[in-house]
Design an enzyme around this catalytic site. Structure first.
Site, PDB file in Angstrom:
ATOM      1  N   ASP A 139       2.141   6.624 -11.988  1.00 42.67           N
ATOM      2  CA  ASP A 139       1.304   6.155 -13.428  1.00 42.67           C
ATOM      3  C   ASP A 139       0.206   7.291 -13.809  1.00 42.67           C
ATOM      4  O   ASP A 139       0.162   7.258 -14.998  1.00 42.67           O
ATOM      5  CB  ASP A 139       0.663   4.686 -12.860  1.00 42.67           C
ATOM      6  CG  ASP A 139      -0.425   4.765 -11.914  1.00 42.67           C
ATOM      7  OD1 ASP A 139       0.288   5.541 -10.911  1.00 42.67           O
ATOM      8  OD2 ASP A 139      -1.712   4.413 -11.752  1.00 42.67           O
ATOM      9  N   LYS A 158       7.763  24.485   0.829  1.00 48.88           N
ATOM     10  CA  LYS A 158       8.811  23.610   0.152  1.00 48.88           C
ATOM     11  C   LYS A 158       7.848  22.965  -0.890  1.00 48.88           C
ATOM     12  O   LYS A 158       8.370  22.986  -2.182  1.00 48.88           O
ATOM     13  CB  LYS A 158       9.165  22.375   1.011  1.00 48.88           C
ATOM     14  CG  LYS A 158       9.544  21.113   0.150  1.00 48.88           C
ATOM     15  CD  LYS A 158      10.108  20.231   1.185  1.00 48.88           C
ATOM     16  CE  LYS A 158       9.049  18.976   1.767  1.00 48.88           C
ATOM     17  NZ  LYS A 158       8.491  18.078   0.562  1.00 48.88           N
ATOM     18  N   ASN A 159       6.590  22.605  -0.958  1.00 47.93           N
ATOM     19  CA  ASN A 159       6.090  21.929  -2.003  1.00 47.93           C
ATOM     20  C   ASN A 159       5.201  22.895  -2.983  1.00 47.93           C
ATOM     21  O   ASN A 159       4.419  22.229  -3.837  1.00 47.93           O
ATOM     22  CB  ASN A 159       4.608  21.016  -1.231  1.00 47.93           C
ATOM     23  CG  ASN A 159       5.564  19.941  -0.482  1.00 47.93           C
ATOM     24  OD1 ASN A 159       6.598  19.566  -0.711  1.00 47.93           O
ATOM     25  ND2 ASN A 159       4.567  19.093   0.330  1.00 47.93           N
ATOM     26  N   ASP A 206       0.262  15.447   5.620  1.00 45.42           N
ATOM     27  CA  ASP A 206       1.406  15.702   6.210  1.00 45.42           C
ATOM     28  C   ASP A 206       1.569  16.249   7.500  1.00 45.42           C
ATOM     29  O   ASP A 206       2.496  16.585   8.112  1.00 45.42           O
ATOM     30  CB  ASP A 206       1.964  17.031   5.415  1.00 45.42           C
ATOM     31  CG  ASP A 206       2.678  16.315   3.905  1.00 45.42           C
ATOM     32  OD1 ASP A 206       2.638  15.126   3.847  1.00 45.42           O
ATOM     33  OD2 ASP A 206       2.390  17.142   2.813  1.00 45.42           O
ATOM     34  N   ARG A 225      15.356  18.246   4.837  1.00 45.63           N
ATOM     35  CA  ARG A 225      14.824  18.412   3.609  1.00 45.63           C
ATOM     36  C   ARG A 225      13.635  19.240   3.735  1.00 45.63           C
ATOM     37  O   ARG A 225      13.365  19.937   2.738  1.00 45.63           O
ATOM     38  CB  ARG A 225      14.200  16.988   3.340  1.00 45.63           C
ATOM     39  CG  ARG A 225      15.527  15.966   2.844  1.00 45.63           C
ATOM     40  CD  ARG A 225      14.849  14.712   2.328  1.00 45.63           C
ATOM     41  NE  ARG A 225      13.549  15.122   1.407  1.00 45.63           N
ATOM     42  CZ  ARG A 225      12.324  14.491   1.329  1.00 45.63           C
ATOM     43  NH1 ARG A 225      12.162  13.395   2.075  1.00 45.63           N
ATOM     44  NH2 ARG A 225      11.486  14.904   0.708  1.00 45.63           N
ATOM     45  N   CYS A 281       8.980   4.759  -1.177  1.00 45.68           N
ATOM     46  CA  CYS A 281       9.735   5.209  -0.424  1.00 45.68           C
ATOM     47  C   CYS A 281       9.070   4.861   1.007  1.00 45.68           C
ATOM     48  O   CYS A 281       8.487   4.226   1.295  1.00 45.68           O
ATOM     49  CB  CYS A 281       9.607   6.715  -0.669  1.00 45.68           C
ATOM     50  SG  CYS A 281       8.166   7.630  -0.092  1.00 45.68           S
ATOM     51  N   ARG A 286       3.815   4.848  -3.930  1.00 43.29           N
ATOM     52  CA  ARG A 286       3.891   6.142  -4.497  1.00 43.29           C
ATOM     53  C   ARG A 286       4.358   6.076  -6.035  1.00 43.29           C
ATOM     54  O   ARG A 286       5.315   6.550  -6.576  1.00 43.29           O
ATOM     55  CB  ARG A 286       4.845   7.054  -3.859  1.00 43.29           C
ATOM     56  CG  ARG A 286       4.522   7.222  -2.660  1.00 43.29           C
ATOM     57  CD  ARG A 286       5.411   8.263  -1.834  1.00 43.29           C
ATOM     58  NE  ARG A 286       5.035   9.584  -2.183  1.00 43.29           N
ATOM     59  CZ  ARG A 286       5.811  10.735  -1.752  1.00 43.29           C
ATOM     60  NH1 ARG A 286       6.990  10.610  -0.916  1.00 43.29           N
ATOM     61  NH2 ARG A 286       5.412  11.994  -2.217  1.00 43.29           N
TER      62      ARG A 286
HETATM   63  N1  EPU Z   1      -0.728   7.888  -6.709  1.00 43.46           N
HETATM   64  C1  EPU Z   1      -0.793   7.102  -7.703  1.00 43.46           C
HETATM   65  N2  EPU Z   1      -0.277   7.325  -8.909  1.00 43.46           N
HETATM   66  C2  EPU Z   1       0.281   8.411  -9.209  1.00 43.46           C
HETATM   67  C3  EPU Z   1       0.268   9.454  -8.386  1.00 43.46           C
HETATM   68  C4  EPU Z   1      -0.130   9.438  -6.967  1.00 43.46           C
HETATM   69  O1  EPU Z   1      -1.453   5.912  -6.965  1.00 43.46           O
HETATM   70  O2  EPU Z   1       0.546   8.609 -10.330  1.00 43.46           O
HETATM   71  C5  EPU Z   1      -1.184   7.987  -5.442  1.00 43.46           C
HETATM   72  C6  EPU Z   1      -0.117   7.929  -4.226  1.00 43.46           C
HETATM   73  O3  EPU Z   1       0.573   6.940  -4.112  1.00 43.46           O
HETATM   74  C7  EPU Z   1      -0.964   8.316  -3.080  1.00 43.46           C
HETATM   75  C8  EPU Z   1      -2.005   9.336  -3.392  1.00 43.46           C
HETATM   76  O4  EPU Z   1      -1.877   8.925  -4.975  1.00 43.46           O
HETATM   77  O5  EPU Z   1      -1.384   7.303  -2.424  1.00 43.46           O
HETATM   78  C9  EPU Z   1      -1.702  10.880  -3.290  1.00 43.46           C
HETATM   79  O6  EPU Z   1      -0.340  11.162  -3.792  1.00 43.46           O
HETATM   80  P1  EPU Z   1       0.067  12.539  -4.488  1.00 43.46           P
HETATM   81  O7  EPU Z   1       0.392  12.266  -5.916  1.00 43.46           O
HETATM   82  O8  EPU Z   1      -0.945  13.555  -4.094  1.00 43.46           O
HETATM   83  O9  EPU Z   1       1.453  12.651  -3.662  1.00 43.46           O
HETATM   84  P2  EPU Z   1       2.517  13.569  -4.139  1.00 43.46           P
HETATM   85  O10 EPU Z   1       2.068  14.531  -4.968  1.00 43.46           O
HETATM   86  O11 EPU Z   1       3.719  12.501  -4.510  1.00 43.46           O
HETATM   87  C10 EPU Z   1       2.489  15.499  -2.733  1.00 43.46           C
HETATM   88  C11 EPU Z   1       3.273  16.051  -1.507  1.00 43.46           C
HETATM   89  C12 EPU Z   1       3.566  15.054  -0.269  1.00 43.46           C
HETATM   90  C13 EPU Z   1       2.069  15.087   0.140  1.00 43.46           C
HETATM   91  C14 EPU Z   1       1.321  14.427  -0.725  1.00 43.46           C
HETATM   92  C15 EPU Z   1      -0.359  14.483  -0.368  1.00 43.46           C
HETATM   93  C16 EPU Z   1       5.060  17.491  -2.881  1.00 43.46           C
HETATM   94  C17 EPU Z   1       6.486  17.350  -3.457  1.00 43.46           C
HETATM   95  N3  EPU Z   1       4.862  16.273  -2.264  1.00 43.46           N
HETATM   96  O12 EPU Z   1       3.110  14.298  -2.889  1.00 43.46           O
HETATM   97  O13 EPU Z   1       4.454  15.918   0.650  1.00 43.46           O
HETATM   98  O14 EPU Z   1       2.042  14.183   1.258  1.00 43.46           O
HETATM   99  O15 EPU Z   1       1.247  15.342  -1.983  1.00 43.46           O
HETATM  100  O16 EPU Z   1      -0.591  15.779   0.157  1.00 43.46           O
HETATM  101  O17 EPU Z   1       4.357  18.172  -3.305  1.00 43.46           O
HETATM  102  C18 EPU Z   1       5.984  15.995   2.432  1.00 43.46           C
HETATM  103  O18 EPU Z   1       6.043  17.387   2.004  1.00 43.46           O
HETATM  104  O19 EPU Z   1       6.551  15.340   3.587  1.00 43.46           O
HETATM  105  C19 EPU Z   1       5.121  15.118   1.293  1.00 43.46           C
HETATM  106  C20 EPU Z   1       5.285  13.617   1.412  1.00 43.46           C
END
Ligand code: EPU
Length: 420
Positions: A125, A22-23, A307, A399, A117, A122
């Site tokens: 920024d 998915k990701n 995850d 999902r 969420c 999340r």
């Molecule tokens: N963060 C910030 N600012 C940002 C972006 C991230 O503070 O602009 C923080 C987040 O709040 C978090 C950390 O950085 O504490 C890491 O978040 P990340 O951005 O890596 O998460 P994501 O990209 O939103 C993806 C996966 C998630 C998975 C995470 C971590 C996708 C679509 N989603 O989320 O998958 O948990 O990386 O590996 O790729 C799931 O599939 O159930 C799922 C939640």
């Protein structure tokens, strides 16, 4: 709302095939916006999030064509809107992945700001800051991220404050069409980032260093179409392996990749599983042994994935001994713990750590799913519990897990879906 009813206590035993990730599929679908030529994506999983992304592309005027095997051909040349509305973003945060491609190719994008969420605040920024450094003019107003750029984005040297998976992906896509070179330091090394980079390279992008924490992208003026097959889902793979281990069972998972699951496989071996693997399969056997509790700490790849944290918590609830699980990626990813307590688990949360003392058995109870991976962990808890467990709000599981009850039934589980 549909529910899953599980009669626990069966040892899982059998073989299943793993779906596309998915990701990885979601950013690859967003990447099709970077070219006017059609992109054919194979091995897409049958999931709600994929349907939501197809709907999002559809509401921008893009017309994806899906064949009977769910290969999809996406031709974005008919695009007429550059906006991701709140209704779609609130059901799937990964909608933010269209921001970089729209901005890079069309010079404008409007994406609803994803809210908090069930697993944390999340923010996005880091995506926004990086795109600003590449020359975008971005305003966050009325609940929307409104971005514009005159001409093309400009390559730049970026240092990400935190490792962000979709942040790295958004920037990598945007940089593929920018003027000059972009370097992303402290980039995410997740296999899904690598899969997206490989797809972009197949589209003509010039990317190096993907899979390491420094990714360099030399912008090109145009990308072409391609045919790309999405890699297997490592989190789906790990979830079934844990389910088999927790039920003292045996499983062979096919069409997967052991090389991207090392941290998870090591923990399963610590839990007492015998594991053998080939290039695209993994076999796990407990030989009827009760699992041993394990301790772990989540962190970005190649460390243990957040995850998979909830699923290991479920395993610990009925394991021999005690284990502690520390979550370092998201601030609030323990909603499953309270539901497991209601099933008789001996479990407590202190700060960002869950302490579990394994009990001999859980008791089935009605429980409520709160997010995707929490849902998976409650299903595992239901599989090992005595009596019946009813899992409510299973739209979360749909999902991210393709045909979960059918796959578990193939492994001998007594699980069925009851429509609302
Ligand atoms: N963060 C910030 N600012 C940002 C972006 C991230 O503070 O602009 C923080 C987040 O709040 C978090 C950390 O950085 O504490 C890491 O978040 P990340 O951005 O890596 O998460 P994501 O990209 O939103 C993806 C996966 C998630 C998975 C995470 C971590 C996708 C679509 N989603 O989320 O998958 O948990 O990386 O590996 O790729 C799931 O599939 O159930 C799922 C939640």
């Amino acid at each position: 709302m549909d529910k899953l009813i599980i009669e626990g206590g069966e040892r899982l035993d059998g073989e299943i095939r793993i779906a596309g990730a998915k990701n990885s599929a979601l950013p690859i679908m967003a990447a099709t916006l970077l070219t006017k030529s059609p992109v054919i994506i194979r091995n897409l999983p049958h999931l709600f999030d994929i349907t939501t992304m197809l709907e999002l592309l559809g509401c921008m005027g893009v017309q994806p064509v899906v064949d009977e095997k769910l290969n999809v051909e996406i031709d974005s040349s008919t695009i007429h809107s550059f906006s991701a509305p709140y209704d779609l973003v609130k059901t799937m945060r990964a909608s933010i992945l269209v921001l970089g491609p729209l901005l890079a190719r069309y010079g404008q994008a409007e994406v609803a700001l994803p809210g908090g969420c069930a697993i944390g605040s999340r923010p996005v920024d880091l995506h926004i800051n990086a795109l600003r450094l590449m020359g975008a003019n971005i305003r966050v107003e009325d609940g929307y991220v409104r971005a514009k750029v005159d001409g093309r984005l400009k390559g730049t040297h970026l240092f990400m404050d935190m490792v962000t998976v979709t942040g790295t992906e958004n920037i990598m896509m945007a940089a593929s069409l920018a003027v000059g070179k972009t370097v992303i330091e402290n980039a995410a090394r997740e296999p899904e980032v690598v899969d997206l980079a490989e797809c972009l390279i197949a589209m003509g992008a010039k990317i190096e260093g993907h899979g390491s924490d420094t990714i360099s992208i030399d912008g090109v003026t145009e990308l072409n179409g391609c045919t790309y097959s999405v890699m297997p889902d490592r989190i789906e793979t790990g979830t079934y392996l844990i389910a088999a281990a927790a039920t003292c069972g045996r499983i062979k998972v096919k069409d997967t990749r052991p090389d991207i699951l090392e941290a998870v496989l090591l923990k399963l071996e610590q839990a007492g599983a015998d594991i053998v693997a080939g290039e695209n399969w993994i076999e796990l056997e407990m030989r009827g042994r009760r699992p041993e509790a394990v301790s772990l700490r989540t962190a970005p790849y190649p460390a243990f994935p957040t995850d998979m944290q909830a699923q290991f918590t479920a395993l610990n609830t009925i394991a021999a001994g005690s284990g502690s699980i520390t979550e370092t990626v998201f601030e609030n990813r323990f909603m499953h713990v309270h539901e497991m307590s209601r099933m008789g688990a001996s479990i407590k949360v202190e700060g960002n750590t869950v302490f579990v003392d394994g009990v001999d058995a859980l008791r089935g109870a009605p429980v409520m799913a709160t997010d995707l991976r929490a849902s998976a962990s409650l299903i595992i808890a239901g599989l090992v519990a005595k009596n019946q467990t009813k899992v409510d709000r299973i739209y979360h599981i749909d999902r991210g897990y393709e045909c979960i009850e059918e796959k578990l039934q193939l492994l001998g589980a007594k699980i069925r879906r009851v429509p609302a």
